[in-house]
Design a protein around this motif. Structure first.
Motif, PDB file in Angstrom:
ATOM      1  N   LYS A   1     -15.195  -5.912   3.922  1.00 31.02           N
ATOM      2  CA  LYS A   1     -15.801  -5.088   4.966  1.00 31.02           C
ATOM      3  C   LYS A   1     -14.706  -4.357   5.730  1.00 31.02           C
ATOM      4  CE  LYS A   1     -18.895  -5.629   8.896  1.00 31.02           C
ATOM      5  NZ  LYS A   1     -18.406  -6.071  10.166  1.00 31.02           N
TER       6      LYS A   1
ATOM      7  N   LEU B   1      -6.680  -4.511   7.497  1.00 27.93           N
ATOM      8  CA  LEU B   1      -5.848  -4.020   6.395  1.00 27.93           C
ATOM      9  C   LEU B   1      -6.576  -4.097   5.059  1.00 27.93           C
ATOM     10  CD1 LEU B   1      -2.404  -5.514   7.437  1.00 27.93           C
ATOM     11  CD2 LEU B   1      -3.042  -3.109   7.429  1.00 27.93           C
ATOM     12  N   THR B   2      -7.166  -5.250   4.754  1.00 31.69           N
ATOM     13  CA  THR B   2      -7.849  -5.346   3.462  1.00 31.69           C
ATOM     14  C   THR B   2      -9.076  -4.451   3.431  1.00 31.69           C
ATOM     15  OG1 THR B   2      -9.002  -7.330   4.221  1.00 31.69           O
ATOM     16  CG2 THR B   2      -7.063  -7.682   2.870  1.00 31.69           C
ATOM     17  N   GLY B   3      -9.764  -4.325   4.543  1.00 32.42           N
ATOM     18  CA  GLY B   3     -10.947  -3.477   4.568  1.00 32.42           C
ATOM     19  C   GLY B   3     -10.623  -2.033   4.265  1.00 32.42           C
ATOM     20  N   THR B   4      -9.461  -1.571   4.716  1.00 31.72           N
ATOM     21  CA  THR B   4      -9.090  -0.177   4.494  1.00 31.72           C
ATOM     22  C   THR B   4      -8.348   0.011   3.170  1.00 31.72           C
ATOM     23  OG1 THR B   4      -8.873   0.121   6.866  1.00 31.72           O
ATOM     24  CG2 THR B   4      -7.883   1.809   5.486  1.00 31.72           C
ATOM     25  N   LEU B   5      -7.463  -0.917   2.864  1.00 30.87           N
ATOM     26  CA  LEU B   5      -6.546  -0.678   1.746  1.00 30.87           C
ATOM     27  C   LEU B   5      -7.038  -1.194   0.404  1.00 30.87           C
ATOM     28  CD1 LEU B   5      -3.144  -1.564   3.475  1.00 30.87           C
ATOM     29  CD2 LEU B   5      -4.067   0.696   2.964  1.00 30.87           C
ATOM     30  N   TYR B   6      -8.053  -2.079   0.388  1.00 30.36           N
ATOM     31  CA  TYR B   6      -8.461  -2.731  -0.856  1.00 30.36           C
ATOM     32  C   TYR B   6      -8.661  -1.729  -1.991  1.00 30.36           C
ATOM     33  CZ  TYR B   6     -11.064  -5.639  -4.151  1.00 30.36           C
ATOM     34  OH  TYR B   6     -11.476  -6.310  -5.273  1.00 30.36           O
ATOM     35  N   ARG B   7      -7.830  -1.834  -3.015  1.00 29.02           N
ATOM     36  CA  ARG B   7      -7.881  -1.005  -4.227  1.00 29.02           C
ATOM     37  C   ARG B   7      -7.819   0.494  -3.937  1.00 29.02           C
ATOM     38  NH1 ARG B   7     -10.741  -3.767  -9.306  1.00 29.02           N
ATOM     39  NH2 ARG B   7      -8.947  -2.723 -10.219  1.00 29.02           N
ATOM     40  N   SER B   8      -7.269   0.852  -2.770  1.00 28.43           N
ATOM     41  CA  SER B   8      -7.200   2.271  -2.435  1.00 28.43           C
ATOM     42  C   SER B   8      -6.243   3.021  -3.346  1.00 28.43           C
ATOM     43  CB  SER B   8      -6.783   2.450  -0.976  1.00 28.43           C
ATOM     44  OG  SER B   8      -5.490   1.914  -0.769  1.00 28.43           O
ATOM     45  N   GLN B   9      -5.265   2.333  -3.896  1.00 22.93           N
ATOM     46  CA  GLN B   9      -4.306   3.000  -4.776  1.00 22.93           C
ATOM     47  C   GLN B   9      -4.701   2.882  -6.249  1.00 22.93           C
ATOM     48  OE1 GLN B   9      -1.675   4.653  -3.102  1.00 22.93           O
ATOM     49  NE2 GLN B   9      -3.074   4.021  -1.483  1.00 22.93           N
ATOM     50  N   CYS B  10      -5.815   2.234  -6.524  1.00 21.53           N
ATOM     51  CA  CYS B  10      -6.205   1.982  -7.916  1.00 21.53           C
ATOM     52  C   CYS B  10      -7.014   3.152  -8.468  1.00 21.53           C
ATOM     53  CB  CYS B  10      -7.066   0.728  -8.018  1.00 21.53           C
ATOM     54  SG  CYS B  10      -6.195  -0.803  -7.609  1.00 21.53           S
ATOM     55  N   PRO B  11      -6.816   3.487  -9.731  1.00 23.63           N
ATOM     56  CA  PRO B  11      -7.714   4.460 -10.357  1.00 23.63           C
ATOM     57  C   PRO B  11      -9.126   3.873 -10.408  1.00 23.63           C
ATOM     58  CG  PRO B  11      -6.193   3.502 -11.975  1.00 23.63           C
ATOM     59  CD  PRO B  11      -5.792   2.980 -10.656  1.00 23.63           C
ATOM     60  N   SER B  12     -10.102   4.766 -10.408  1.00 23.54           N
ATOM     61  CA  SER B  12     -11.493   4.301 -10.435  1.00 23.54           C
ATOM     62  C   SER B  12     -11.771   3.566 -11.748  1.00 23.54           C
ATOM     63  CB  SER B  12     -12.447   5.488 -10.316  1.00 23.54           C
ATOM     64  OG  SER B  12     -12.335   6.297 -11.480  1.00 23.54           O
TER      65      SER B  12
ATOM     66  N   HIS C   1      -4.025  -4.890  -0.896  1.00 28.84           N
ATOM     67  CA  HIS C   1      -4.694  -4.040  -1.881  1.00 28.84           C
ATOM     68  C   HIS C   1      -5.521  -4.848  -2.856  1.00 28.84           C
ATOM     69  CE1 HIS C   1      -2.154  -0.607  -0.806  1.00 28.84           C
ATOM     70  NE2 HIS C   1      -3.130   0.089  -1.331  1.00 28.84           N
TER      71      HIS C   1
END
Lengths: 264, 233
Positions: B136, A53-64, B182
């Motif tokens: 990772k 989950l963290t590997g995929t979702l980390y900051r995925s919704q955050c603006p660059s 997240h």
């Protein structure tokens, strides 16, 4: 659903704390875990799921970071600004980034003065005292010094310091990518500096061999952080070695010497 | 006796413009009185007219400044662990070019143009550091199979988040899931961040266990939703 009926089996929450946050287990629970394949599979499930989950979702919704920079520079369209403002209301990482960016952009000087070095400001320099801590259980994943001894040596972590009524708690952590982070928390015992007054204070980290306390010489710190509104700081990507830390207050400097970051 | 009219920057050749600009930039660096118009004309030609030679002149005249700004950046040490100084300078100008091409800002002063360039440098540094702070990536485990092998499916992050949100019962769980997965926050950090909403770490651990158990129980449903999304695309 995996269940272990043994009375020594750790509960799900204890497993999560142990697997994901390095919280220690009771000795007998730890012994059971070492010998129980069901509990080991329970542990692995939580670890694998968290990593996925963290590997995929980390900051995925955050603006660059680029978007955040242009937001702080007032260079975005009204719609983009609105989206970022909404995001900042619930994202602590972006809120912290914006704070850092504003500070960096505000303090930008394209061509600073390079004539004579500024006169050395004589500040009261206070060496923070290391506070002895009770020995802790050895736990998996906690970064320790090279020694296996449980007695407090200079390389043991976490470490507690005290200076002028300010308590400084320093902790080492490892990110999922293996980087070492040095985390600090500043609290007051009421007699010293008001913690709110510390917000924004600069904390510089030097390699001990740089001789950060050599007066009269402008030596750039290895890293710099600022105390946030919660009284915390974080230095990311620390290599093993010995460091000195200087907390730059208005009328004094708190110095922590000899921070030894062990090899992973 | 005739009156000699000075050429405007727009009328000058690029070579002359570069010479004047370099001279004025040196004065600017020394905090002496200087004239921005030559450098700003080079910016105009590079950005608005798409003149590549003008772009090269800008890089020559400002590249060293960007390198020095990186040297004074608060995150320079961390940044240089991941990439070389030259890469950051190149990335800064690439971002500058892209931003200028998309937004076409007009700079009234050299200070404004330099601030914009510095913003691009800061973006380059922070985007790089963010990409290296990412945990990772691992594929989603399969809890349906008795031996629980890992499966090779990888899903788009937006779809995964929507699917996860869809199986969490309330706003509180969705918030905690956001902070945990997240932001990769620890429970104590969540409590410190939102003490008005969460009173203790124990509460967060309880919620975390519930969230993870719910995801594990619904992993087949999650995968179905994600696979449906893939087929639609």
């Amino acid at each position: 659903m995996l269940e272990c009926v043994n009375v020594m089996a750790p509960g799900d929450e204890d497993l999560i704390k142990y697997a994901l946050d390095d919280e220690p287990l009771k000795l007998e629970t730890r012994d059971h875990l070492d010998g129980c394949s069901i509990c080991q599979r329970r542990l692995a499930r939580y670890q694998n799921l968290e990593t996925a989950l963290t590997g995929t979702l980390y900051r995925s919704q955050c603006p660059s970071a680029t978007k955040l920079n242009f937001y702080c520079a007032g260079q975005l369209s009204p719609d983009e600004v609105m989206n970022i403002v909404e995001h900042l209301e619930y994202c602590p990482l972006c809120a912290n980034d914006v704070k850092e960016i504003r500070h960096i952009l505000a303090s930008f000087e394209p061509f600073p003065e390079v004539s004579e070095p500024p006169p050395v400001q004589v500040l009261r320099r206070i060496i923070a005292a290391l506070v002895p801590m009770r020995p802790q259980l050895v736990t998996r994943g906690v970064i320790r010094g090279a020694s296996n001894s449980t007695s407090l040596g200079e390389s043991d972590w976490p470490r507690q310091y005290r200076a002028e009524g300010v308590n400084i708690s320093l902790h080492l952590s490892r990110t999922s990518s293996g980087e070492i982070m040095l985390l600090g928390l500043f609290t007051s015992d009421g007699d010293g500096e008001d913690i709110e007054a510390l917000e924004g204070a600069v904390v510089d980290l030097y390699l001990a061999e740089q001789g950060a306390d050599s007066d009269g010489q402008a030596i750039y710190p290895l890293m710099t952080a600022h105390i946030d509104d919660l009284g915390s700081i974080a230095f990311r990507g620390i290599a093993s070695g010995e460091y000195n830390m200087i907390v730059r207050l208005v009328e004094s400097e708190l110095v922590i010497k000899g921070l030894k970051i062990p090899h992973g | 006796m005739g009156i000699r009219l000075e050429m405007t920057p727009g009328e000058m050749s690029l070579a002359t413009l570069a010479e004047y600009s370099s001279r004025e930039l040196s004065k600017y660096r020394r905090k002496e009185s200087s004239n921005d118009k030559y450098c700003l004309e080079i910016f105009r030609r590079a950005v608005l007219l798409g003149n590549e030679e003008a772009w090269s002149v800008l890089r020559q005249q400002l590249g060293e400044s960007v390198r020095q700004w990186l040297g004074r950046h608060p995150y320079r040490e961390a940044a240089l662990r991941h990439d070389a100084e030259r890469s950051y300078v190149d990335d800064t100008f690439s971002r500058f070019w892209k931003a200028m091409s998309e937004n076409k800002p007009q700079f009234a002063t050299l200070a404004g143009a330099l601030s914009y360039l510095h913003t691009c440098l800061n973006s380059a540094v922070m985007d790089t550091l963010r990409s290296y702070s990412r945990p990772k990536e691992e594929p989603m485990p399969d809890y349906g199979h008795p031996d629980e092998p890992l499966v090779e499916d990888r899903y788009h992050e937006d779809e995964l988040w929507e699917a996860v949100k869809g199986i969490l019962p309330g706003e509180r769980e969705r918030k905690v899931a956001y902070y945990l997965f997240h932001c990769n926050l620890k429970p104590r950090q969540i409590v410190a961040y939102r003490p008005d909403e969460f009173q203790s770490e124990e509460e967060i651990y309880r919620l975390k266990r519930n969230i993870m158990e719910r995801i594990m129980r619904n992993v087949d449903k999650l995968k179905w939703k994600l696979d449906s999304g893939e087929r639609k695309r």
